[in-house]
Design a protein around this motif. Structure first.
Motif, PDB file in Angstrom:
ATOM      1  N   TYR A 309       8.090  36.818  56.603  1.00  0.00           N
ATOM      2  CA  TYR A 309       7.844  37.213  57.993  1.00  0.00           C
ATOM      3  C   TYR A 309       8.853  36.601  58.957  1.00  0.00           C
ATOM      4  O   TYR A 309       9.125  37.171  60.016  1.00  0.00           O
ATOM      5  N   ARG A 310       9.458  35.455  58.619  1.00  0.00           N
ATOM      6  CA  ARG A 310      10.490  34.890  59.491  1.00  0.00           C
ATOM      7  C   ARG A 310      11.708  35.797  59.540  1.00  0.00           C
ATOM      8  O   ARG A 310      12.318  35.994  60.595  1.00  0.00           O
ATOM      9  N   ASN A 311      12.082  36.341  58.392  1.00  0.00           N
ATOM     10  CA  ASN A 311      13.205  37.289  58.353  1.00  0.00           C
ATOM     11  C   ASN A 311      12.836  38.582  59.079  1.00  0.00           C
ATOM     12  O   ASN A 311      13.658  39.171  59.789  1.00  0.00           O
ATOM     13  N   ASP A 312      11.606  39.031  58.890  1.00  0.00           N
ATOM     14  CA  ASP A 312      11.144  40.219  59.606  1.00  0.00           C
ATOM     15  C   ASP A 312      11.213  39.992  61.119  1.00  0.00           C
ATOM     16  O   ASP A 312      11.602  40.892  61.874  1.00  0.00           O
ATOM     17  N   GLU A 313      10.819  38.802  61.534  1.00  0.00           N
ATOM     18  CA  GLU A 313      10.847  38.474  62.961  1.00  0.00           C
ATOM     19  C   GLU A 313      12.260  38.567  63.514  1.00  0.00           C
ATOM     20  O   GLU A 313      12.495  39.160  64.581  1.00  0.00           O
ATOM     21  N   ALA A 314      13.241  38.008  62.776  1.00  0.00           N
ATOM     22  CA  ALA A 314      14.632  38.053  63.224  1.00  0.00           C
ATOM     23  C   ALA A 314      15.149  39.493  63.259  1.00  0.00           C
ATOM     24  O   ALA A 314      15.828  39.911  64.209  1.00  0.00           O
TER      25      ALA A 314
END
Length: 389
Positions: A309-314
């Protein structure tokens, strides 16, 4: 685009090719205006105009056009008794323009330029292929073919670059382009206003148009807009990302795969999903800040299917700041809440986040990567159809 690519290959091999284009379709026909079919003298085909009885008739007409080195207008009644007798009950009627294309370097170059226009998301707004024919009895003899690349200002066609064997010539507007197109038509008495009007209509509808510009309608133009493929940026080259890239490419999108893991962008990895290896790959250093190296064409589609989800957020943060026509993100309601909360704290308004399609894809209870790809690409197709309706 695949039809034009195959045509270029056939023409380069010295094989005459007929091109059939659906120019109008009233009722529930099998393919909408703009569908294309290429046919060789031996009956090989690329593309489709609907299959079945209709396509068989088009192939016969195309092979006759190749034998006569001419063109033809084919009107097919899908409500008629012959169609019903052969099980074609969709109804309506279709009009197709069929033209022969000689294996000449000029012709190959024109269709290669057309293919490049379809691939390139930037540059001119409304490229066309325009073919000119003069009536000769029941058939039409070819007068010329041009590739027109135009720019749009305020919804109107403005500059028109004309590609022909004379090289590039810049016209100020569609009417002047019509005059340039008329040069190979000799001393025919022409009425050029219909061409300018047909180009405007063709660009607006993104469909082919026919225009009669000679006295008594003896000179016919087939104006085909080169509707570019939508670029799809797929963030995450894992199992789902590969399958989305492969299926999107087969559905006339231009897929791009973005990931920070070089081993996931290798040919051997992508080849596990046949077709994904044709995607444009983008290796980034990391997800935070490295996406700025990407330069997507305007109105691209964004598909976010990274591994966390951190990559999705970026990826979502970057996509929301791009000029995207569609943004979708995979994941559960809990993950969506975490990502949206983080972006809201960065100042992203709720109404902007509400436009994101999450969970991504049509609700078909997809489970495997292949099924998830079907759901996602189906949603992309629906959005594309809405945009051109």
């Amino acid at each position: 685009m695949k039809t034009y690519r195959t045509m270029v290959a056939w023409l380069t091999e010295g094989r005459p090719t007929a091109l059939a284009s659906v120019v109008s379709n009233n009722g529930a026909g099998p393919r909408k205006a703009g569908a294309r079919l290429a046919v060789t003298r031996t009956g090989e085909t690329a593309g489709s105009v609907g299959g079945g009885l209709l396509e068989a008739a088009v192939v016969r007409t195309a092979r006759q056009c190749l034998a006569d080195d001419a063109s033809a207008l084919l009107d097919y009644d899908l409500d008629g008794s012959d169609a019903a007798k052969n099980g074609m009950v969709c109804g309506g009627c279709a009009r197709l323009f069929v033209e022969s294309v000689r294996p000449h370097p000029n012709e190959s170059a024109l269709f290669e330029n057309a293919t490049n226009s379809l691939c390139n998301g930037n540059g001119c707004a409304a490229p066309f292929l325009v073919s000119a024919y003069r009536a000769m009895g029941q058939s039409r003899s070819r007068l010329g073919r041009l590739h027109l690349a135009t720019e749009q200002v305020g919804g109107k066609l403005s500059q028109v670059r004309v590609y022909s064997r004379l090289g590039g010539v810049l016209a100020r507007d569609a009417a002047e382009a019509a005059g340039l197109l008329a040069q190979p038509l000799g001393d025919a008495k022409l009425h050029l206003d219909p061409l300018a009007a047909a180009m405007e209509e063709s660009a607006a509808a993104q469909e082919p148009r026919l225009a009669a510009i000679g006295d008594d309608g003896d000179v016919l133009l087939c104006i085909t807009p080169l509707v570019r493929r939508k670029h799809v940026y797929i963030f995450g080259a894992g199992h789902v990302g590969r399958e989305v890239a492969a299926l999107a490419g087969r559905c006339d999108f231009e897929p791009h795969l973005v990931d920070d893991r070089p081993e996931f962008l290798t040919d051997s990895w992508l080849a596990e999903a046949p077709g994904a290896e044709r995607a444009v790959t983008h290796l980034i250093g990391n997800w935070d800040g490295a996406l700025s190296c990407l330069m997507p064409p305007e109105h691209s589609y964004m598909v976010i299917v990274t591994r966390g989800y951190r990559n999705d957020e970026a990826a979502l943060d970057w996509s929301l700041r791009a000029d995207a026509a569609y943004i979708g993100m995979i994941g559960s309601a809990r993950k969506r809440e975490l990502v949206y909360d983080a972006l809201a704290q960065r100042g992203i308004p709720d109404d902007i986040l509400a436009d994101v399609s999450s969970p991504i894809g049509l609700p078909i209870n997809a489970d495997t990567p292949q099924e998830i790809a079907v759901a996602i690409v189906a949603e992309l197709i629906a959005r594309r159809a809405q945009a051109t309706a």
